[in-house]
Motif scaffolding. Structure first.
Motif, PDB file in Angstrom:
ATOM      1  N   ARG A 116     146.677   9.456 -10.730  1.00 47.31           N
ATOM      2  CA  ARG A 116     145.740   9.266  -9.615  1.00 47.31           C
ATOM      3  C   ARG A 116     146.429   8.620  -8.421  1.00 47.31           C
ATOM      4  NH1 ARG A 116     139.910   7.034 -11.151  1.00 47.31           N
ATOM      5  NH2 ARG A 116     139.701   7.649  -8.968  1.00 47.31           N
ATOM      6  N   ALA A 117     147.358   7.702  -8.694  1.00 45.17           N
ATOM      7  CA  ALA A 117     148.089   7.060  -7.595  1.00 45.17           C
ATOM      8  C   ALA A 117     149.048   8.028  -6.921  1.00 45.17           C
ATOM      9  CB  ALA A 117     148.851   5.844  -8.114  1.00 45.17           C
ATOM     10  N   ALA A 118     149.560   9.024  -7.667  1.00 46.58           N
ATOM     11  CA  ALA A 118     150.507   9.984  -7.097  1.00 46.58           C
ATOM     12  C   ALA A 118     149.836  11.196  -6.489  1.00 46.58           C
ATOM     13  CB  ALA A 118     151.488  10.446  -8.178  1.00 46.58           C
ATOM     14  N   SER A 119     148.514  11.333  -6.669  1.00 42.27           N
ATOM     15  CA  SER A 119     147.804  12.483  -6.109  1.00 42.27           C
ATOM     16  C   SER A 119     147.376  12.183  -4.691  1.00 42.27           C
ATOM     17  CB  SER A 119     146.582  12.828  -6.967  1.00 42.27           C
ATOM     18  OG  SER A 119     145.674  11.741  -6.973  1.00 42.27           O
ATOM     19  N   ARG A 120     147.042  13.233  -3.957  1.00 42.10           N
ATOM     20  CA  ARG A 120     146.638  13.086  -2.563  1.00 42.10           C
ATOM     21  C   ARG A 120     145.270  12.435  -2.469  1.00 42.10           C
ATOM     22  NH1 ARG A 120     148.325  18.950   0.079  1.00 42.10           N
ATOM     23  NH2 ARG A 120     150.561  18.822  -0.368  1.00 42.10           N
ATOM     24  N   SER A 121     145.153  11.553  -1.500  1.00 43.88           N
ATOM     25  CA  SER A 121     143.869  10.895  -1.259  1.00 43.88           C
ATOM     26  C   SER A 121     143.232  11.459  -0.014  1.00 43.88           C
ATOM     27  CB  SER A 121     144.071   9.385  -1.093  1.00 43.88           C
ATOM     28  OG  SER A 121     144.895   9.111   0.016  1.00 43.88           O
ATOM     29  N   ARG A 122     141.921  11.591  -0.055  1.00 45.64           N
ATOM     30  CA  ARG A 122     141.211  12.126   1.102  1.00 45.64           C
ATOM     31  C   ARG A 122     141.057  11.064   2.180  1.00 45.64           C
ATOM     32  NH1 ARG A 122     136.278  15.601  -1.647  1.00 45.64           N
ATOM     33  NH2 ARG A 122     137.621  17.050  -2.814  1.00 45.64           N
ATOM     34  N   LYS A 123     140.903  11.536   3.394  1.00 49.81           N
ATOM     35  CA  LYS A 123     140.720  10.626   4.519  1.00 49.81           C
ATOM     36  C   LYS A 123     139.346   9.963   4.423  1.00 49.81           C
ATOM     37  CE  LYS A 123     140.861  10.558   9.572  1.00 49.81           C
ATOM     38  NZ  LYS A 123     141.020  11.371  10.791  1.00 49.81           N
ATOM     39  N   THR A 124     139.369   8.635   4.470  1.00 51.30           N
ATOM     40  CA  THR A 124     138.117   7.909   4.358  1.00 51.30           C
ATOM     41  C   THR A 124     137.279   8.058   5.607  1.00 51.30           C
ATOM     42  OG1 THR A 124     139.206   5.926   5.160  1.00 51.30           O
ATOM     43  CG2 THR A 124     139.153   6.242   2.779  1.00 51.30           C
ATOM     44  N   ARG A 125     135.944   7.913   5.455  1.00 57.30           N
ATOM     45  CA  ARG A 125     135.023   8.077   6.577  1.00 57.30           C
ATOM     46  C   ARG A 125     135.244   6.959   7.589  1.00 57.30           C
ATOM     47  NH1 ARG A 125     128.873   8.943   5.112  1.00 57.30           N
ATOM     48  NH2 ARG A 125     129.919  10.735   4.107  1.00 57.30           N
ATOM     49  N   GLY A 126     135.304   7.346   8.855  1.00 57.97           N
ATOM     50  CA  GLY A 126     135.503   6.382   9.919  1.00 57.97           C
ATOM     51  C   GLY A 126     136.944   6.041  10.180  1.00 57.97           C
ATOM     52  N   GLY A 142     153.986  17.455  10.548  1.00 58.97           N
ATOM     53  CA  GLY A 142     152.875  18.329  10.196  1.00 58.97           C
ATOM     54  C   GLY A 142     152.734  18.530   8.709  1.00 58.97           C
ATOM     55  N   ILE A 143     152.507  19.797   8.310  1.00 64.01           N
ATOM     56  CA  ILE A 143     152.252  20.110   6.905  1.00 64.01           C
ATOM     57  C   ILE A 143     153.463  19.780   6.046  1.00 64.01           C
ATOM     58  CG2 ILE A 143     151.677  21.983   5.314  1.00 64.01           C
ATOM     59  CD1 ILE A 143     150.175  23.319   7.562  1.00 64.01           C
ATOM     60  N   LYS A 144     154.674  19.991   6.574  1.00 63.84           N
ATOM     61  CA  LYS A 144     155.868  19.704   5.788  1.00 63.84           C
ATOM     62  C   LYS A 144     155.933  18.233   5.396  1.00 63.84           C
ATOM     63  CE  LYS A 144     158.794  23.439   7.527  1.00 63.84           C
ATOM     64  NZ  LYS A 144     160.076  23.776   8.202  1.00 63.84           N
ATOM     65  N   SER A 145     155.455  17.354   6.279  1.00 62.13           N
ATOM     66  CA  SER A 145     155.460  15.930   5.956  1.00 62.13           C
ATOM     67  C   SER A 145     154.522  15.638   4.794  1.00 62.13           C
ATOM     68  CB  SER A 145     155.054  15.113   7.182  1.00 62.13           C
ATOM     69  OG  SER A 145     154.992  13.747   6.878  1.00 62.13           O
ATOM     70  N   ALA A 146     153.337  16.270   4.776  1.00 63.27           N
ATOM     71  CA  ALA A 146     152.404  16.067   3.669  1.00 63.27           C
ATOM     72  C   ALA A 146     152.989  16.568   2.359  1.00 63.27           C
ATOM     73  CB  ALA A 146     151.081  16.768   3.976  1.00 63.27           C
ATOM     74  N   GLU A 147     153.652  17.723   2.402  1.00 62.39           N
ATOM     75  CA  GLU A 147     154.286  18.250   1.195  1.00 62.39           C
ATOM     76  C   GLU A 147     155.410  17.335   0.727  1.00 62.39           C
ATOM     77  OE1 GLU A 147     155.530  22.115   2.288  1.00 62.39           O
ATOM     78  OE2 GLU A 147     153.517  22.995   2.204  1.00 62.39           O
ATOM     79  N   ARG A 148     156.144  16.797   1.695  1.00 57.48           N
ATOM     80  CA  ARG A 148     157.240  15.891   1.347  1.00 57.48           C
ATOM     81  C   ARG A 148     156.709  14.619   0.700  1.00 57.48           C
ATOM     82  NH1 ARG A 148     161.777  13.828   5.650  1.00 57.48           N
ATOM     83  NH2 ARG A 148     162.433  11.927   4.609  1.00 57.48           N
ATOM     84  N   ARG A 149     155.624  14.082   1.239  1.00 60.68           N
ATOM     85  CA  ARG A 149     155.017  12.901   0.638  1.00 60.68           C
ATOM     86  C   ARG A 149     154.544  13.183  -0.779  1.00 60.68           C
ATOM     87  NH1 ARG A 149     151.342  11.476   5.838  1.00 60.68           N
ATOM     88  NH2 ARG A 149     152.833  10.219   7.015  1.00 60.68           N
ATOM     89  N   GLN A 150     153.921  14.344  -0.973  1.00 59.32           N
ATOM     90  CA  GLN A 150     153.417  14.684  -2.290  1.00 59.32           C
ATOM     91  C   GLN A 150     154.551  14.813  -3.292  1.00 59.32           C
ATOM     92  OE1 GLN A 150     150.386  14.644  -3.163  1.00 59.32           O
ATOM     93  NE2 GLN A 150     150.641  15.371  -5.267  1.00 59.32           N
ATOM     94  N   GLN A 151     155.640  15.473  -2.905  1.00 57.63           N
ATOM     95  CA  GLN A 151     156.784  15.605  -3.808  1.00 57.63           C
ATOM     96  C   GLN A 151     157.402  14.247  -4.100  1.00 57.63           C
ATOM     97  OE1 GLN A 151     160.436  17.042  -2.239  1.00 57.63           O
ATOM     98  NE2 GLN A 151     160.996  18.115  -4.092  1.00 57.63           N
ATOM     99  N   ARG A 152     157.481  13.401  -3.092  1.00 60.85           N
ATOM    100  CA  ARG A 152     158.031  12.056  -3.272  1.00 60.85           C
ATOM    101  C   ARG A 152     157.176  11.252  -4.240  1.00 60.85           C
ATOM    102  NH1 ARG A 152     157.763   7.745   1.596  1.00 60.85           N
ATOM    103  NH2 ARG A 152     158.814   5.981   0.639  1.00 60.85           N
ATOM    104  N   ALA A 153     155.850  11.325  -4.080  1.00 57.76           N
ATOM    105  CA  ALA A 153     154.948  10.598  -4.964  1.00 57.76           C
ATOM    106  C   ALA A 153     155.023  11.129  -6.390  1.00 57.76           C
ATOM    107  CB  ALA A 153     153.521  10.684  -4.438  1.00 57.76           C
ATOM    108  N   GLN A 154     155.109  12.441  -6.556  1.00 57.01           N
ATOM    109  CA  GLN A 154     155.182  13.011  -7.892  1.00 57.01           C
ATOM    110  C   GLN A 154     156.473  12.610  -8.596  1.00 57.01           C
ATOM    111  OE1 GLN A 154     154.623  17.219  -7.326  1.00 57.01           O
ATOM    112  NE2 GLN A 154     152.389  17.047  -7.179  1.00 57.01           N
TER     113      GLN A 154
END
Length: 314
Positions: A45-55, A81-93
């Motif tokens: 759960r800590a390594a998975s993507r988190s949704r943007k919180t309201r506000g 952009g999108i590559k940064s999100a993918e990079r973060r996800q791979q780093r977290a995994q």
């Protein structure tokens, strides 16, 4: 034979080995499995993507794994952009897999020592010998340990990621994969380099935050320098009217002036801030447009000086 000798005697020893020992071993196994499952779930759960919180208006919080929430990102989402999100996800995994492996090893060691203690084995010599064996393994596999530790810190510090153009010494090119022991880099000739993380003494990352396109412009010594500079700037600004090129640029062209003077030519230098990995395409496009503008405005390019000898009769 006496019938009483064949009867089963329910003594304290039998009760200990047939009831208490199996129950305690089963309890330890159950605790280890449950603890391992819970900890692995927490890491997933800590390594998975988190949704943007309201506000929340911070765009960097979109799809950012909680595992990296308190770690520094060197490639902001607004730039990569999108590559940064993918990079973060791979780093977290990758970090999550390391933590899960560590949890499994620790729980297995704890379970083995607990079972040995239940069956009456003195575990003190095992603990002492484990320290000696670990020290011997550390000396024998120090390169492997160094590669592993360097890989962990590289991921935590986000020194580079997949898709970055890096200079690792002899290997210069695009990162194709990042592991805890090996980093693979594809150079401009297509050669795939396997670089051990422990052997990386320094990292030059050309894809973090932004880049600078540096354009060197050679002109003749007899050319009007001020006019050559103004024509180059005008040509660059006209080229930036193209939406495709403008999307790669983060600033305006800046003419720095005369960079070098030699007996044959003088060199002008222009720089412009670009998005990561876009500096080379911007350089090539600006060189083409500036050369065309020089030709249209009569700005002479340098001609190598030398003597011409005619070969023929005396």
């Amino acid at each position: 034979m006496d019938v009483h000798t064949l009867a089963f005697e329910w003594t304290d020893t039998n009760k200990h080995w047939l009831l208490e020992v199996p129950i305690r071993i089963a309890a330890y196994i159950a605790v280890a499995l449950i603890a391992r499952y819970v900890l692995h779930r927490m890491i997933d759960r800590a390594a998975s993507r988190s949704r943007k919180t309201r506000g929340t208006s911070d765009q960097a919080s979109v799809n950012k794994p909680p595992l990296l929430r308190h770690l520094r990102d060197r490639a902001p989402l607004s730039v990569a952009g999108i590559k940064s999100a993918e990079r973060r996800q791979q780093r977290a995994q990758t970090i999550g897999s390391v933590l899960k492996s560590t949890v499994s090893i620790v729980m297995l060691i704890w379970l083995m020592l607990s079972i040995l203690n239940v069956v009456g084995v003195n575990i003190a010599p095992f603990i002492a010998s484990a320290g000696v064996v670990g020290l011997a393994i550390g000396f024998g596999a120090q390169n492997l340990v160094r590669d592993f530790v360097t890989g962990v810190f590289m991921l935590l510090e986000d020194q580079y990621g997949v898709g970055d153009n890096v200079d690792l010494g002899e290997a210069v090119g695009e990162v194709e994969s990042v592991g805890l022991r090996i980093t693979t880099v594809r150079d401009i000739d297509g050669t795939l380099w396997y670089v051990r993380n422990g052997e990386i003494a320094r990292v030059g990352n050309m894809s973090q935050d932004y880049a600078v396109a540096r354009v060197e412009l050679p002109v003749a010594l007899t050319a009007d320098v001020a006019r050559a500079e103004s024509v180059a700037v005008e040509a660059a600004e006209e080229a930036l009217e193209d939406p495709e090129l403008a999307a790669k640029v983060l600033g305006k062209p800046e003419m720095l002036g005369v960079q070098e003077v030699s007996p044959d030519l003088l060199t002008l230098r222009m720089t412009i801030k670009t998005r990561p990995n876009a500096q080379w395409s911007v350089q090539r496009r600006l060189r083409r447009e500036i050369l065309r503008a020089y030709d249209e405005n009569g700005i002479d390019l340098p001609i190598r000086q030398g003597r011409v000898y005619a070969v023929g009769d005396e």
